[in-house]
Design a protein around this motif. Structure first.
Motif, PDB file in Angstrom:
ATOM      1  N   THR A  13       0.989  -1.182   0.046  1.00  0.00           N
ATOM      2  CA  THR A  13      -0.067  -0.058   0.052  1.00  0.00           C
ATOM      3  C   THR A  13       1.016   1.270   0.017  1.00  0.00           C
ATOM      4  O   THR A  13       0.687   2.376  -0.911  1.00  0.00           O
ATOM      5  N   LYS A  14       1.804   1.265   0.792  1.00  0.00           N
ATOM      6  CA  LYS A  14       2.672   2.553   1.025  1.00  0.00           C
ATOM      7  C   LYS A  14       3.594   2.543  -0.489  1.00  0.00           C
ATOM      8  O   LYS A  14       3.694   3.734  -0.977  1.00  0.00           O
ATOM      9  N   MET A  15       4.010   1.648  -1.011  1.00  0.00           N
ATOM     10  CA  MET A  15       4.722   1.588  -2.284  1.00  0.00           C
ATOM     11  C   MET A  15       3.677   2.179  -3.512  1.00  0.00           C
ATOM     12  O   MET A  15       4.346   2.869  -4.301  1.00  0.00           O
ATOM     13  N   THR A  16       2.503   1.676  -3.470  1.00  0.00           N
ATOM     14  CA  THR A  16       1.374   2.027  -4.527  1.00  0.00           C
ATOM     15  C   THR A  16       1.321   3.687  -4.298  1.00  0.00           C
ATOM     16  O   THR A  16       1.113   4.212  -5.273  1.00  0.00           O
ATOM     17  N   ILE A  17       1.185   4.103  -2.951  1.00  0.00           N
ATOM     18  CA  ILE A  17       0.953   5.736  -2.700  1.00  0.00           C
ATOM     19  C   ILE A  17       1.952   6.290  -3.216  1.00  0.00           C
ATOM     20  O   ILE A  17       1.932   7.468  -4.009  1.00  0.00           O
ATOM     21  N   GLY A  20       2.357   6.359  -7.027  1.00  0.00           N
ATOM     22  CA  GLY A  20       1.565   7.432  -7.573  1.00  0.00           C
ATOM     23  C   GLY A  20       1.553   8.669  -7.381  1.00  0.00           C
ATOM     24  O   GLY A  20       1.534   9.566  -8.485  1.00  0.00           O
ATOM     25  N   ALA A  21       2.374   9.046  -6.382  1.00  0.00           N
ATOM     26  CA  ALA A  21       2.517  10.412  -5.942  1.00  0.00           C
ATOM     27  C   ALA A  21       3.795  10.828  -6.950  1.00  0.00           C
ATOM     28  O   ALA A  21       3.875  11.951  -7.557  1.00  0.00           O
ATOM     29  N   TYR A  23       4.709   9.442  -9.775  1.00  0.00           N
ATOM     30  CA  TYR A  23       3.912   9.390 -11.382  1.00  0.00           C
ATOM     31  C   TYR A  23       3.183  10.922 -11.674  1.00  0.00           C
ATOM     32  O   TYR A  23       3.358  11.546 -12.614  1.00  0.00           O
ATOM     33  N   VAL A  24       2.264  11.246 -10.708  1.00  0.00           N
ATOM     34  CA  VAL A  24       1.543  12.394 -10.928  1.00  0.00           C
ATOM     35  C   VAL A  24       2.566  13.617 -10.729  1.00  0.00           C
ATOM     36  O   VAL A  24       2.324  14.515 -11.337  1.00  0.00           O
ATOM     37  N   ALA A  25       3.579  13.803 -10.084  1.00  0.00           N
ATOM     38  CA  ALA A  25       4.629  14.973 -10.062  1.00  0.00           C
ATOM     39  C   ALA A  25       5.286  14.819 -11.272  1.00  0.00           C
ATOM     40  O   ALA A  25       5.505  15.878 -11.741  1.00  0.00           O
ATOM     41  N   CYS A  26       5.780  13.712 -11.674  1.00  0.00           N
ATOM     42  CA  CYS A  26       6.356  13.770 -13.004  1.00  0.00           C
ATOM     43  C   CYS A  26       5.364  14.168 -14.210  1.00  0.00           C
ATOM     44  O   CYS A  26       5.653  14.754 -15.080  1.00  0.00           O
ATOM     45  N   ASP A  27       4.143  13.770 -14.075  1.00  0.00           N
ATOM     46  CA  ASP A  27       3.279  13.843 -15.017  1.00  0.00           C
ATOM     47  C   ASP A  27       2.818  15.426 -15.229  1.00  0.00           C
ATOM     48  O   ASP A  27       2.694  15.991 -16.277  1.00  0.00           O
ATOM     49  N   TYR A  28       2.529  15.944 -14.202  1.00  0.00           N
ATOM     50  CA  TYR A  28       2.387  17.366 -13.860  1.00  0.00           C
ATOM     51  C   TYR A  28       3.597  18.251 -14.207  1.00  0.00           C
ATOM     52  O   TYR A  28       3.527  19.691 -14.309  1.00  0.00           O
TER      53      TYR A  28
END
Length: 111
Positions: A13-17, A20-21, A23-28
């Protein structure tokens, strides 16, 4: 068996969060150049107030108006890194100065 699986589930769960964070930081573009960071900040400034207002009307709460903050990330980009590098480059000189002060203090104590 379930007791042994709990740490694995917590880690997953921690690794997924975290993934995801990241990925979002790179995506934006938050991890890119200062221009990309400025664009991401402008997107967030445009998207957040309507979303917050929608939730406040849904919950029946009222917030004070948001203050206008003029901040340019282009000017402040990596200022912490610059400060750290400057401190590290001054470290040998400061260490020598502090050592000399310590020796003088010790010499004065022994006189």
């Amino acid at each position: 068996m379930a007791v042994r699986m709990l740490p694995v589930v917590k880690l997953a769960t921690k690794m997924t969060i975290a993934g995801g964070a990241l990925y979002v930081a790179c995506d934006y573009g938050l991890l890119g150049s200062s221009e990309q960071g400025s664009k991401a900040l402008e997107k967030a400034k445009a998207a957040l107030p309507p979303a917050i207002e929608e939730w406040m009307t849904y919950l029946g709460l009222e917030l004070p108006t948001m203050p206008k903050i003029e901040f340019s990330p282009v000017q402040a980009w990596n200022s912490g890194v610059r400060w750290t590098v400057a401190a590290l480059s001054d470290a040998p000189t400061k260490a020598t100065e502090y050592t000399n002060q310590g020796w003088r203090y010790l010499k004065d104590l022994t006189k």
